[in-house]
Design an enzyme around this catalytic site. Structure first.
Site, PDB file in Angstrom:
ATOM      1  N   GLU A 111       0.769  -1.146  -0.013  1.00  0.00           N
ATOM      2  CA  GLU A 111      -0.154  -0.031   0.023  1.00  0.00           C
ATOM      3  C   GLU A 111       0.905   1.221  -0.198  1.00  0.00           C
ATOM      4  O   GLU A 111       0.460   2.222  -0.393  1.00  0.00           O
ATOM      5  CB  GLU A 111      -1.118   0.009   1.181  1.00  0.00           C
ATOM      6  CG  GLU A 111      -1.955  -1.041   1.055  1.00  0.00           C
ATOM      7  CD  GLU A 111      -2.870  -1.267   2.407  1.00  0.00           C
ATOM      8  OE1 GLU A 111      -4.134  -1.044   2.151  1.00  0.00           O
ATOM      9  OE2 GLU A 111      -2.217  -1.428   3.505  1.00  0.00           O
ATOM     10  N   GLU A 131      -4.058  -9.423   3.875  1.00  0.00           N
ATOM     11  CA  GLU A 131      -5.016  -8.995   4.888  1.00  0.00           C
ATOM     12  C   GLU A 131      -5.871 -10.073   5.379  1.00  0.00           C
ATOM     13  O   GLU A 131      -6.300 -10.155   6.458  1.00  0.00           O
ATOM     14  CB  GLU A 131      -5.278  -7.565   5.143  1.00  0.00           C
ATOM     15  CG  GLU A 131      -4.242  -6.457   5.269  1.00  0.00           C
ATOM     16  CD  GLU A 131      -3.438  -6.162   4.038  1.00  0.00           C
ATOM     17  OE1 GLU A 131      -2.748  -5.241   4.141  1.00  0.00           O
ATOM     18  OE2 GLU A 131      -3.426  -7.045   3.127  1.00  0.00           O
TER      19      GLU A 131
END
Length: 261
Positions: A111, A131
């Protein structure tokens, strides 16, 4: 600055190295410090381009520090004014950032790279958003930025199964700009940074501003918007000294001397 971040200024280029053994994972404290670095970069008129990389040859960043999580740091903890990793939620940064991905970029590490304007990666780099396998979601930009780059089927597989994407596949899909050897990574990132420095700073700022504000608009609407006078940088660049200097330098067959005004 903490031992986790090493800063080097090369003229108008800022190099930031994340150094948190063993995987360059980021806890809230480090994220705050990274945010301070990026905000200072934004506000420093002498700096034009930033390069973010990880120490070592294995990890760019493994993302959120799961050791900190195990010790009680919450997924929605305060990671600072720039969001996770100091960059993912700075939406008014009109200077380019290059992610020099030297290895694994997982979770928040991916990210962080996606929040940069350019990604140059080593051929051993690998990208993933695992995640969901940890009971959380990639909400520091991964689930928002990746769908703007990849087709839905590929995004779904990556975010729902945690599938890894290698460097060459990332290049084919346009996730990264360049794939080079580990030994050439930083030199290549610095070369790109210098190319950006050679462009007019106001023009770069205007381009980023236009991208940021019109990316979801139809073209006709975007035309009206950028010509409405509401933007900060675009009207300024049209009447700037740099807009005179560029054509003049071209006609005189010399390098332009940008003033940023």
């Amino acid at each position: 600055m903490s031992e986790s971040l090493h800063l080097t200024r090369n003229g108008s280029i800022l190099e930031i190295t994340l150094d948190r053994p063993k995987a360059n994972a980021i806890d809230a404290k480090t994220s705050f410090e990274m945010g301070e670095v990026f905000l200072n970069f934004r506000d420093d008129p002498q700096l034009r381009v930033a390069i973010i990389t990880g120490a070592g040859e294995k990890f760019f960043s493994a993302g959120w520090d799961l050791k900190a999580a195990a010790e009680g740091e919450a997924p929605d903890a305060d990671f600072g004014p720039g969001g996770f990793a100091g960059l993912t939620e700075i939406f008014n940064l009109d200077k380019p950032v290059i992610a020099a991905v030297n290895g694994y970029a997982f979770g928040g590490g991916f990210e962080l790279a996606l929040a940069a304007d350019f990604i140059v990666c080593a051929d051993n780099a690998s990208f993933a958003l695992p995640e969901a396998k940890l009971g959380i979601v990639p909400d520091s930009g991964g689930v928002l930025r990746l769908p703007k780059i990849l087709p839905p089927a590929i995004v779904n597989e990556m975010v729902m199964t945690g599938r890894r994407m290698g460097a060459e596949e990332a290049l084919r899909w346009g996730v990264v700009n360049r794939v080079v050897s580990q030994a050439e990574l930083m030199d290549n990132a610095r070369e790109l940074a210098q190319q950006l420095v050679n462009s007019a700073p106001l023009a770069i700022a205007a381009l980023k501003e236009i991208y940021r504000t019109t990316s979801e608009m139809p073209v006709e609407e975007a035309y009206r918007y950028i010509r409405s006078g509401v933007l900060k940088h675009y009207p300024s660049v049209l009447h700037s000294e740099d807009a005179i200097e560029g054509p003049l330098a071209f006609a005189e067959k010399r390098d332009p001397v940008w003033k940023g005004r």
